[in-house]
Design a protein around this motif. Structure first.
Motif, PDB file in Angstrom:
ATOM      1  N   PRO A   1      10.934  -0.874  -4.905  1.00  0.00           N
ATOM      2  CA  PRO A   1      10.383  -0.818  -3.550  1.00  0.00           C
ATOM      3  C   PRO A   1       8.887  -1.115  -3.507  1.00  0.00           C
ATOM      4  O   PRO A   1       8.164  -0.834  -4.454  1.00  0.00           O
ATOM      5  CB  PRO A   1      10.645   0.632  -3.137  1.00  0.00           C
ATOM      6  N   HIS A   2       8.462  -1.708  -2.376  1.00  0.00           N
ATOM      7  CA  HIS A   2       7.044  -1.989  -2.151  1.00  0.00           C
ATOM      8  C   HIS A   2       6.416  -0.805  -1.421  1.00  0.00           C
ATOM      9  O   HIS A   2       6.939  -0.369  -0.388  1.00  0.00           O
ATOM     10  CB  HIS A   2       6.865  -3.236  -1.280  1.00  0.00           C
ATOM     11  N   LEU A   3       5.315  -0.312  -1.924  1.00  0.00           N
ATOM     12  CA  LEU A   3       4.612   0.768  -1.242  1.00  0.00           C
ATOM     13  C   LEU A   3       3.663   0.241  -0.162  1.00  0.00           C
ATOM     14  O   LEU A   3       3.164   1.014   0.660  1.00  0.00           O
ATOM     15  CB  LEU A   3       3.846   1.615  -2.256  1.00  0.00           C
ATOM     16  N   ASN A   4       3.388  -1.072  -0.192  1.00  0.00           N
ATOM     17  CA  ASN A   4       2.700  -1.773   0.905  1.00  0.00           C
ATOM     18  C   ASN A   4       1.290  -1.272   1.186  1.00  0.00           C
ATOM     19  O   ASN A   4       0.791  -1.416   2.309  1.00  0.00           O
ATOM     20  CB  ASN A   4       3.536  -1.705   2.193  1.00  0.00           C
ATOM     21  N   LYS A   5       0.632  -0.704   0.185  1.00  0.00           N
ATOM     22  CA  LYS A   5      -0.774  -0.334   0.380  1.00  0.00           C
ATOM     23  C   LYS A   5      -1.669  -1.563   0.327  1.00  0.00           C
ATOM     24  O   LYS A   5      -2.602  -1.706   1.117  1.00  0.00           O
ATOM     25  CB  LYS A   5      -1.209   0.669  -0.684  1.00  0.00           C
ATOM     26  N   TYR A   6      -1.380  -2.472  -0.608  1.00  0.00           N
ATOM     27  CA  TYR A   6      -2.162  -3.688  -0.758  1.00  0.00           C
ATOM     28  C   TYR A   6      -1.361  -4.888  -0.272  1.00  0.00           C
ATOM     29  O   TYR A   6      -0.226  -5.108  -0.709  1.00  0.00           O
ATOM     30  CB  TYR A   6      -2.537  -3.921  -2.224  1.00  0.00           C
ATOM     31  N   SER A   7      -1.968  -5.667   0.603  1.00  0.00           N
ATOM     32  CA  SER A   7      -1.391  -6.945   1.007  1.00  0.00           C
ATOM     33  C   SER A   7      -1.886  -8.019   0.050  1.00  0.00           C
ATOM     34  O   SER A   7      -3.097  -8.182  -0.126  1.00  0.00           O
ATOM     35  CB  SER A   7      -1.800  -7.301   2.439  1.00  0.00           C
TER      36      SER A   7
END
Length: 315
Positions: A144-150
């Motif tokens: 899964p992607h935690l999506n903190k960094y784009s």
């Protein structure tokens, strides 16, 4: 009347001095390995802003702590600076001395972007933010992607804005031992520019034309006095054999490259651009030898700056 005139002169001078300063750079790490608390990392912002981007991120928190002790970021902790003042990371290549601070501080960081060439971004997500070695705080790679960094994949030669910074960036590929790709970042604020080069070999050693292409691109900004500084590596003294450079520069190779850049510039224009020396390798007496050789071979009369961890540089 004289008193009023004197006041006007002082006020005008302060405006002129202020207008001359375009960027500020805070070195968080200045070495190219060895000392893990002082690895390649430079915060950069417009002179009148507290919104920075990071050129590489080998060291973050310990470098910011040094910067705070030297009078920067008053009233803030190192973690607050990471969370609030750094608005994005420009990662030149994924070697650990340029990325470890980003990785280790990612759990405590806030949402922002990582800007990189696609080949560099792929290594970051495949090797580091991969769940095998570290949690995936990005929006790419293994789920899964935690999506903190784009992850912002940069197209070579194409300028894009960096939100919340009032700055724009253009990436240029560099050769750091073929076929490994490093990056030069040309950052613009209004009509002024700042150039940062990640690790790079000389064209003559790497058998490439990547630096030559970069010099041709930036020469007009040198001529128009729009380029306010160049951050470029010198890792080894001249005694280092060519076969053992591993995609790095020596003083004589930097001098050769600056001669090529100067050939595209108008007379005496390059001498007005500060050259900030990065990525010195702190082994034996390398640093003293590199500094001595750079000064002795400075036939162009350029201004060399040797950064100090945590000490702000005004450009």
């Amino acid at each position: 009347m004289r008193k009023c005139f004197f006041t006007l002169i002082i006020f005008s001078s302060s405006i002129i001095c202020s207008a001359q300063q375009s960027f500020k750079v805070i070195p968080l790490g200045i070495y190219g390995g060895g000392e893990e608390s002082n690895l390649s990392s430079y915060m950069a912002a417009p002179a009148n802003s507290e919104n920075y981007v990071n050129f590489d991120a080998g060291t973050l928190r310990s470098g910011i702590e040094k910067a705070i002790k030297k009078g920067n970021f008053k009233g803030k902790s190192a973690l607050q600076v990471i969370q609030e003042n750094i608005k994005g990371y420009l990662i030149s290549h994924a070697h650990l001395d340029h990325a470890s601070g980003l990785i280790l501080n990612s759990p405590d960081d806030t949402k922002k972007s990582i800007y990189a060439l696609p080949s560099v971004a792929e290594i970051l997500t495949d090797k580091y933010f991969s769940w095998k070695s570290w949690a995936n705080f990005t929006d790419s790679g293994e789920v899964p992607h935690l999506n903190k960094y784009s992850i912002i994949n940069l197209d070579a030669g194409k300028e894009i804005p960096m939100p919340n910074t009032d700055m724009y960036v253009t990436a240029f590929p560099l050769s750091h031992v073929k076929p490994y790709e490093s990056t030069a970042f040309l950052v613009r604020h209004n009509s002024d520019y700042l150039l940062y080069l990640g690790d790079t070999g000389s064209d003559s050693i790497e058998q490439s034309n990547m630096l030559q292409n970069l010099w041709k691109q930036i020469a007009p900004y040198v001529n128009n006095q729009q380029l306010k500084g160049i951050l470029i590596e010198v890792s080894f003294p001249n005694e280092q054999p060519d076969k053992s450079l591993f995609g790095h520069l020596t003083p004589k190779l930097l001098q050769s490259e600056l001669n090529i850049l100067n050939s595209y510039c108008q007379p005496e224009k390059l001498q007005q651009v500060p050259i900030i020396i990065t990525h010195l390798k702190p082994v034996d007496n390398n640093i003293e030898r590199i500094k001595k050789q750079l000064k002795e071979q400075n036939t162009l009369g350029v201004k060399y700056i040797f950064p100090v961890q945590g000490k702000k540089i005004d450009l």
